[in-house]
Write a protein that holds these residues in place. Structure first.
Motif, PDB file in Angstrom:
ATOM      1  N   ALA A  48      -9.689  43.919  37.676  1.00 54.72           N
ATOM      2  CA  ALA A  48      -8.368  43.551  37.146  1.00 54.72           C
ATOM      3  C   ALA A  48      -7.247  44.023  38.070  1.00 54.72           C
ATOM      4  O   ALA A  48      -6.309  43.269  38.374  1.00 54.72           O
ATOM      5  N   PHE A  49      -7.332  45.256  38.563  1.00 52.55           N
ATOM      6  CA  PHE A  49      -6.274  45.779  39.431  1.00 52.55           C
ATOM      7  C   PHE A  49      -6.276  45.100  40.804  1.00 52.55           C
ATOM      8  O   PHE A  49      -5.231  44.950  41.426  1.00 52.55           O
ATOM      9  N   GLN A  50      -7.467  44.694  41.286  1.00 49.75           N
ATOM     10  CA  GLN A  50      -7.530  44.010  42.585  1.00 49.75           C
ATOM     11  C   GLN A  50      -6.815  42.660  42.549  1.00 49.75           C
ATOM     12  O   GLN A  50      -6.398  42.150  43.579  1.00 49.75           O
ATOM     13  N   VAL A 105     -15.036  50.733  34.228  1.00 44.05           N
ATOM     14  CA  VAL A 105     -14.468  50.977  35.551  1.00 44.05           C
ATOM     15  C   VAL A 105     -14.557  49.722  36.415  1.00 44.05           C
ATOM     16  O   VAL A 105     -13.598  49.332  37.079  1.00 44.05           O
ATOM     17  N   ARG A 106     -15.720  49.044  36.381  1.00 43.18           N
ATOM     18  CA  ARG A 106     -15.881  47.836  37.205  1.00 43.18           C
ATOM     19  C   ARG A 106     -14.903  46.739  36.791  1.00 43.18           C
ATOM     20  O   ARG A 106     -14.287  46.090  37.618  1.00 43.18           O
ATOM     21  N   SER A 107     -14.753  46.539  35.463  1.00 42.58           N
ATOM     22  CA  SER A 107     -13.815  45.498  35.013  1.00 42.58           C
ATOM     23  C   SER A 107     -12.386  45.904  35.340  1.00 42.58           C
ATOM     24  O   SER A 107     -11.555  45.059  35.689  1.00 42.58           O
ATOM     25  N   ALA A 166      -4.520  43.251  31.194  1.00 36.80           N
ATOM     26  CA  ALA A 166      -5.108  43.266  29.842  1.00 36.80           C
ATOM     27  C   ALA A 166      -6.353  42.375  29.693  1.00 36.80           C
ATOM     28  O   ALA A 166      -7.369  42.827  29.131  1.00 36.80           O
ATOM     29  N   PRO A 167      -6.340  41.106  30.177  1.00 43.83           N
ATOM     30  CA  PRO A 167      -7.541  40.268  29.975  1.00 43.83           C
ATOM     31  C   PRO A 167      -8.812  40.886  30.574  1.00 43.83           C
ATOM     32  O   PRO A 167      -9.855  40.934  29.914  1.00 43.83           O
ATOM     33  N   GLY A 168      -8.695  41.382  31.819  1.00 44.60           N
ATOM     34  CA  GLY A 168      -9.864  41.981  32.470  1.00 44.60           C
ATOM     35  C   GLY A 168     -10.315  43.255  31.792  1.00 44.60           C
ATOM     36  O   GLY A 168     -11.513  43.466  31.573  1.00 44.60           O
ATOM     37  N   VAL A 169      -9.354  44.108  31.429  1.00 45.95           N
ATOM     38  CA  VAL A 169      -9.691  45.380  30.785  1.00 45.95           C
ATOM     39  C   VAL A 169     -10.309  45.128  29.409  1.00 45.95           C
ATOM     40  O   VAL A 169     -11.304  45.779  29.040  1.00 45.95           O
ATOM     41  N   LEU A 170      -9.755  44.193  28.656  1.00 45.45           N
ATOM     42  CA  LEU A 170     -10.296  43.917  27.315  1.00 45.45           C
ATOM     43  C   LEU A 170     -11.688  43.278  27.389  1.00 45.45           C
ATOM     44  O   LEU A 170     -12.535  43.532  26.526  1.00 45.45           O
TER      45      LEU A 170
END
Length: 564
Positions: free
Chosen positions: A451-453, A445-447, A483-487
């Motif tokens: 990423a969305f911010q 959730v934090r990552s 994708a980079p942040g979520v992965l």
């Protein structure tokens, strides 16, 4: 039918459904744990608290816990701050590789680090053998002691202080320090009066995370403390539960509440210390060196690499070499090496099954985290409100609490979710899946939120105006951007779950043993060579995963640069 369909697709239904899930999986277990500490055959009372708090053993365990946690936090604070300052401000070379070695104790599970240190510094370890070969007989350091636990824990957690501090140092405007120097201040005065106070939020934040990590840590005290009869709260709760006495679970619940209260006091102290600190307004990171060390640079680099060699490289080399020995204590010469320890653990069904169990647990937790965590993160960023904030707090609670507390809460919640009804979750692999998802979901959730911010809301608006909406918007625009942040978050969840020990030590069953539990079982049974061989395999697996992550990141970066 139409009414049911309408309700199903109503957003309010999804909101209530999500809140219900968070209450059931994240909140109720904690409430059940607290309730168990007060319940006895006579009803609600303080009998178990009285029994625990009048037991001299409890106060000895509390004293041990505070000494270990405070001592290791001080070591983490000093090392983390020193390395953050060196990397942020000086002109030492190969900062990327230096940073990789700083994170190494954080990447490798702490129980494997403990094992590596024992194999290097122990009486039959590589260091002792090397010194004996040159006729130097120094007394070996007994790591099965309070000092051993404190030092290994401090080394394992100092990357947390570094992580929180290094970018805070980089954000401090160099002009402020220069102004102080021009006004006649020495370098030390400028650092102590200007730089350090401004970096305090990062230093304090990292130190308290290291403090909480020390409270939560089970692997190091279990590996180094148990043989020396040194108990801290996490290992004492474990001993209470596996003792299976008539009041074992209730007394363990009382100890878990005490452990949780200490964690909350720590978080409150952090808030009190930081509430008056002002955030640094600039968001720009200054990577240019501020101190050119000149002739001292070589000395500084030698000291840094000596530190890494002593704390990381040689202990792990020693562990790998030990794993090839035919018998524990033999000299490290070629004729004493063989692959029989690896052949044994790889031919043992329970060992292979523990690897498969951990891979399945990590894989399922990661996939659920990506799906649920990303959806939640999107609504948390795009539609912020009080409900979403409270739901985020609820998701964070299981990770903020010590792992042993969460494990016990899971037992109380799922042994009999409804009084008189046992669905068979406790004692099966299902409880591990539930515990892992609740514990590690917040990392995803934090990552996801981060990423969305970084994706401007106007990008979505532009896509909608151009006719790209729904699935097309996510496929062509949103997923490539986040994708980079979520992965990265997914990889953190996967590795954390793969090597987890604290929660698993209480929740595993005979058909669902994990990697951490298998290594702990080998070590506690006296099969040191098997535990070192198994640990070496896991370290190799982690290095392969990180290599794949690094390679995929580099390829993705190159692709983005080519597309510009």
């Amino acid at each position: 039918m139409s009414a049911i369909s309408s309700a199903f697709f109503n957003r309010q239904f999804y909101k209530i459904f999500a809140i219900g899930l968070i209450i059931i999986f994240f909140i109720i277990p904690i409430i059940r744990l607290i309730a168990m500490s007060f319940l006895s055959d006579e009803g609600i009372n303080f009998d178990y608290y009285y029994a625990i708090l009048t037991d001299g053993r409890t106060w000895q365990v509390l004293q041990n816990t505070l000494i270990v946690v405070v001592g290791s936090t001080i070591i983490s604070l000093i090392l983390g701050t020193a390395f953050a300052w060196m990397v942020a401000y000086t002109d030492i070379r190969m900062k990327g590789i230096v940073q990789l070695f700083i994170f190494l104790p954080f990447i490798i599970p702490s129980y494997i680090t403990s094992l590596a240190w024992v194999q290097f510094f122990g009486p039959a370890g590589l260091l002792t053998k090397l010194l004996e070969s040159v006729s130097i007989n120094l007394p070996s350091w007994d790591l099965y002691s309070m000092s051993g636990i404190i030092f290994v824990m401090g080394i394992s957690h100092f990357p947390l202080v570094y992580l929180f501090t290094v970018n805070v140092f980089r954000k401090i405007p160099r002009e402020m320090e220069l102004a102080a120097r021009i006004s006649g201040a020495t370098r030390w005065t400028a650092f102590s009066k200007i730089v350090f106070p401004m970096a305090l939020p990062g230093v304090v934040g990292g130190s308290f995370i290291a403090f909480l990590g020390g409270l939560d840590n089970f692997g190091i005290p279990a590996f180094l403390g148990t043989p020396a009869n040194i108990s801290v709260l996490s290992t004492y709760i474990y001993q209470k539960v596996i003792g299976f006495g008539p009041s074992a679970f209730n007394e363990a619940a009382v100890l878990s509440v005490i452990l949780g209260v200490i964690a909350i006091i720590g978080i409150s102290l952090q808030w009190l210390l930081l509430r008056k600190s002002k955030p640094i307004e600039t968001t720009k990171l200054d990577y240019s060196p501020r101190y050119h060390l000149g002739k001292k640079k070589l000395i500084a680099e030698i000291l840094i690499w000596l530190f890494f060699a002593t704390t990381s490289i040689f202990p792990f080399i020693s562990m790998v070499m030990t794993s090839f020995l035919n018998a524990y204590g033999l000299d490290f010469v070629p004729e004493n090496f063989s692959l029989k320890n690896y052949a044994y653990i790889l031919s043992r069904n329970s060992t292979v099954e523990s690897i498969l169990t951990s891979l399945k647990l990590a894989g399922v937790t990661t996939v659920i985290g990506i799906i649920v965590g990303t959806i939640f993160s999107y609504y948390r960023v795009r539609k912020p409100n009080l409900n979403m904030k409270l739901m985020e707090y609820g998701i964070t609670i299981p990770y903020a609490l010590p792992g042993m507390v969460l494990a016990l809460a899971m037992i109380f919640a799922w042994m009999e979710p409804i009084p008189g009804w046992n669905p068979g979750i406790y004692g099966s692999a299902a409880i591990l899946y539930i515990a892992y998802v609740t514990r590690f979901l917040t990392l995803q959730v934090r990552s996801g939120i981060t990423a969305f911010q970084q994706v401007d809301k106007e990008v979505e608006e532009a896509a909608r105006i151009n006719g790209t909406n729904g699935f097309g918007k996510w496929k062509r625009i949103m997923i490539p951007l986040i994708a980079p942040g979520v992965l990265s978050g997914a990889m953190l969840v996967f590795l954390s779950a793969l090597t987890e020990l604290t929660v698993s030590s209480l929740l595993y069953s005979s058909n669902a043993e994990t990697i951490g539990v298998a290594i702990l079982s080998f070590q506690q049974s006296g099969y040191t060579l098997y535990s070192t061989a198994f640990s070496s395999l896991i370290v190799g697996l982690i290095i392969v995963v990180y290599f794949l992550l690094f390679t995929s990141g580099a390829l993705r970066k190159r692709k983005v640069e080519k597309g510009k």
